[in-house]
Design an enzyme around this catalytic site. Structure first.
Site, PDB file in Angstrom:
ATOM      1  N   TYR A  78       0.851  -1.203   0.000  1.00  0.00           N
ATOM      2  CA  TYR A  78       0.000   0.000   0.000  1.00  0.00           C
ATOM      3  C   TYR A  78       0.887   1.254   0.000  1.00  0.00           C
ATOM      4  CZ  TYR A  78      -2.779   3.788   2.034  1.00  0.00           C
ATOM      5  OH  TYR A  78      -3.357   5.000   2.284  1.00  0.00           O
ATOM      6  N   GLN A  98      -3.999  18.389   6.591  1.00  0.00           N
ATOM      7  CA  GLN A  98      -4.361  18.214   5.175  1.00  0.00           C
ATOM      8  C   GLN A  98      -5.827  17.858   5.056  1.00  0.00           C
ATOM      9  OE1 GLN A  98      -4.652  14.608   3.866  1.00  0.00           O
ATOM     10  NE2 GLN A  98      -5.700  15.497   2.095  1.00  0.00           N
ATOM     11  N   LYS A 135      -2.212  21.378  -2.698  1.00  0.00           N
ATOM     12  CA  LYS A 135      -1.295  20.246  -2.964  1.00  0.00           C
ATOM     13  C   LYS A 135      -1.780  19.420  -4.155  1.00  0.00           C
ATOM     14  CE  LYS A 135       0.649  16.136  -0.665  1.00  0.00           C
ATOM     15  NZ  LYS A 135      -0.070  14.977  -1.159  1.00  0.00           N
ATOM     16  N   HIS A 140       1.275  13.122  -6.196  1.00  0.00           N
ATOM     17  CA  HIS A 140       0.782  12.234  -5.136  1.00  0.00           C
ATOM     18  C   HIS A 140       1.674  10.989  -5.039  1.00  0.00           C
ATOM     19  CE1 HIS A 140      -3.100  12.255  -2.768  1.00  0.00           C
ATOM     20  NE2 HIS A 140      -2.619  11.090  -2.389  1.00  0.00           N
ATOM     21  N   ARG A 149       0.713   7.992  -7.305  1.00  0.00           N
ATOM     22  CA  ARG A 149      -0.402   7.143  -6.856  1.00  0.00           C
ATOM     23  C   ARG A 149      -1.716   7.502  -7.539  1.00  0.00           C
ATOM     24  NH1 ARG A 149       1.064   4.718  -2.057  1.00  0.00           N
ATOM     25  NH2 ARG A 149      -0.954   4.729  -1.019  1.00  0.00           N
TER      26      ARG A 149
HETATM   27  C1  LIG Z   1       0.763   5.441   1.842  1.00  0.00           C
HETATM   28  C2  LIG Z   1       0.511   6.838   1.356  1.00  0.00           C
HETATM   29  C3  LIG Z   1      -0.631   7.497   1.772  1.00  0.00           C
HETATM   30  C4  LIG Z   1      -0.857   8.815   1.360  1.00  0.00           C
HETATM   31  N1  LIG Z   1      -1.942   9.491   1.839  1.00  0.00           N
HETATM   32  C5  LIG Z   1      -2.121  10.797   1.517  1.00  0.00           C
HETATM   33  C6  LIG Z   1      -3.172  11.541   2.112  1.00  0.00           C
HETATM   34  O1  LIG Z   1      -3.919  11.058   2.928  1.00  0.00           O
HETATM   35  N2  LIG Z   1      -3.309  12.836   1.721  1.00  0.00           N
HETATM   36  C7  LIG Z   1      -2.474  13.425   0.804  1.00  0.00           C
HETATM   37  O2  LIG Z   1      -2.651  14.599   0.481  1.00  0.00           O
HETATM   38  N3  LIG Z   1      -1.467  12.740   0.256  1.00  0.00           N
HETATM   39  C8  LIG Z   1      -1.253  11.445   0.598  1.00  0.00           C
HETATM   40  N4  LIG Z   1      -0.207  10.759   0.067  1.00  0.00           N
HETATM   41  C9  LIG Z   1       0.732  11.448  -0.834  1.00  0.00           C
HETATM   42  C10 LIG Z   1       1.860  12.120  -0.035  1.00  0.00           C
HETATM   43  O3  LIG Z   1       1.391  13.216   0.705  1.00  0.00           O
HETATM   44  C11 LIG Z   1       2.982  12.610  -0.957  1.00  0.00           C
HETATM   45  O4  LIG Z   1       2.429  13.446  -1.946  1.00  0.00           O
HETATM   46  C12 LIG Z   1       3.740  11.477  -1.627  1.00  0.00           C
HETATM   47  O5  LIG Z   1       3.953  10.422  -0.730  1.00  0.00           O
HETATM   48  C13 LIG Z   1       5.082  11.994  -2.135  1.00  0.00           C
HETATM   49  O6  LIG Z   1       5.764  11.009  -2.834  1.00  0.00           O
HETATM   50  P1  LIG Z   1       6.926  10.126  -2.180  1.00  0.00           P
HETATM   51  O7  LIG Z   1       6.249   9.158  -1.288  1.00  0.00           O
HETATM   52  O8  LIG Z   1       7.547   9.482  -3.369  1.00  0.00           O
HETATM   53  O9  LIG Z   1       7.842  11.042  -1.428  1.00  0.00           O
HETATM   54  C14 LIG Z   1       0.057   9.456   0.475  1.00  0.00           C
HETATM   55  C15 LIG Z   1       1.204   8.764   0.075  1.00  0.00           C
HETATM   56  C16 LIG Z   1       1.445   7.482   0.516  1.00  0.00           C
HETATM   57  C17 LIG Z   1       2.716   6.794   0.095  1.00  0.00           C
END
Ligand SMILES: Cc1cc2nc3c(=O)[nH]c(=O)nc-3n(C[C@H](O)[C@H](O)[C@H](O)COP(=O)(O)O)c2cc1C
Length: 381
Positions: free
Chosen positions: A24, A127, A251, A275, A278
């Site tokens: 995940y 957030q 964001k 993101h 993702r």
């Molecule tokens: C497991 C996971 C859960 C995430 N959940 C959120 C979230 O709830 N809200 C959000 O704005 N971004 C979420 N993100 C995105 C992160 O805030 C961020 O943009 C991203 O992890 C950056 O990329 P990196 O993991 O390669 O550093 C999530 C990322 C991951 C890996």
């Protein structure tokens, strides 16, 4: 091959976590093309080595929205962080506060705002997702204000969730998911005891506080899936701008035209982000998106960036491309899963050391001296 502290912590997290949780965190959307390019595009940017410039005094501090950050790094919002370590949001927030950098609590955290904010001696960031249930959004904003949250990070790149096929393979979703998760927990007894048992309750704390009837995680994930709002537009953000007096960061910006719209809207900052690969696979990596966005809006608002940052060198590279501050997602999550608060503290110390080496050898005495001049132009941009 060892490339960075994040890589080591990733390996440790992989062996400690039940596979559904590791994947995940580790996975991205579709074929994970953007996820890979976030990391590889950044690591291929060549830093420009300079020598013999008396680099005995370095200053890594930076000012952001009336806050002093010990270095230009913040922890990104990560949903379900409390499944990666016992009351994980509290542990990560403590490590960030001790280092003198901001922690951002996700809308879909396990620990609610009221549990995390009082546990740290520094104002927290919060957030918010755009959800159909505007009552929830208003309630969350009011609670964030009451808890002393200073800065709102408004995530706009999830009007609909991206397709993450790894989750279906790993047991996070798909057929017999609950049973597969249970079996995986049984074969990871350390996690099962420390987080699975002692880290309860496992629900989306901010949402259960609002709805007032705590039930299982699956119920909340269902509620969330039905609540993403694809009809959202800039106009819908106005009531939030009016309601929230503190800094507001948008964001999920990847295009210079959207960055200009964020300036017009009156945002205090943006996060250049896909993101973490993702959402829409095939979009630009943040490193490749950054120069055009910086050309369009640098100086008009603060530019934060995430996606693919795995070392202090990457922090310097992203700032040289135009960011004011970066955010860490998976890098801190792996360290948290591997070693809790101490792991995140150690990771942040290693990032600082790596930044110091990069600054000494690119001739930047302060964060404001990191610029396009810190990169080998023809290779780096
Ligand atoms: C497991 C996971 C859960 C995430 N959940 C959120 C979230 O709830 N809200 C959000 O704005 N971004 C979420 N993100 C995105 C992160 O805030 C961020 O943009 C991203 O992890 C950056 O990329 P990196 O993991 O390669 O550093 C999530 C990322 C991951 C890996």
């Amino acid at each position: 091959m060892i490339i960075s502290a994040s890589t080591d912590y990733r390996a440790a997290a992989k062996s400690k976590l039940p596979p559904f949780l590791f994947h995940y965190a580790d996975g991205g959307a579709y074929a994970e093309h953007t996820l890979r390019h976030n990391v590889s595009d950044l690591s291929e940017i060549a830093l420009r080595q300079r020598v013999l410039r008396n680099m005995s005094e370095l200053n890594l501090e930076t000012q952001l929205f009336n806050e002093t950050l010990s270095m230009p790094v913040a922890l990104a919002p990560v949903g379900l962080t409390g499944m990666f370590a016992r009351r994980g949001e509290v542990q990560a927030a403590r490590a960030a506060a001790a280092k003198g950098i901001p922690f951002t609590l996700s809308t879909v955290s396990v620990c609610p705002i009221e549990e995390v904010a009082p546990a740290i001696n520094r104002p927290m960031w919060f957030q918010l997702y755009v959800l159909k249930d505007r009552g929830f959004m208003k309630n969350a904003l009011e609670r964030a204000k009451t808890a002393g949250v200073t800065t709102l990070v408004f995530t706009v790149d999830m009007p609909t969730p991206g397709a993450r096929y790894r989750d279906a393979h790993s047991g996070m979703s798909g057929p017999n998911a609950a049973m597969r998760r249970m079996l995986q927990a049984m074969t990871h007894p350390q996690w099962a005891f420390d987080v699975g048992l002692m880290g309860r309750p496992h629900d989306l704390g901010n949402i259960s506080t609002y709805r007032g009837n705590p039930t299982g995680l699956a119920d909340y994930i269902g509620w969330l899936a039905n609540n993403f709002d694809p009809s959202i537009s800039w106009k819908d953000l106005e009531w939030i701008r009016d309601f929230w007096d503190g800094p507001m960061i948008i964001k999920g910006i990847l295009d210079p035209e959207d960055a200009k719209d964020a300036v017009k809207f009156g945002a205090d900052g943006i996060v250049v982000s896909n993101h973490g690969g993702r959402q829409l696979d095939g979009v630009l990596s943040s490193a490749r998106a950054m120069p055009a966005i910086a050309d369009a809006v640098k100086g008009d608002l603060k530019i934060l960036a995430d996606s693919g940052i795995r070392s202090g060198l990457d922090v310097v590279r992203m700032i040289a491309l135009g960011a004011d501050t970066v955010m860490l997602g998976r890098a801190f999550l792996y360290a948290l899963a591997a070693a809790g608060e101490a792991g995140v503290s150690n990771l942040l110390d290693l990032f600082e050391k790596e930044m110091r080496v990069a600054m000494v050898l690119t001739g930047a005495k302060s964060i404001s001296e990191i610029s396009a001049e810190s990169l080998v132009r023809e290779l780096g941009r």
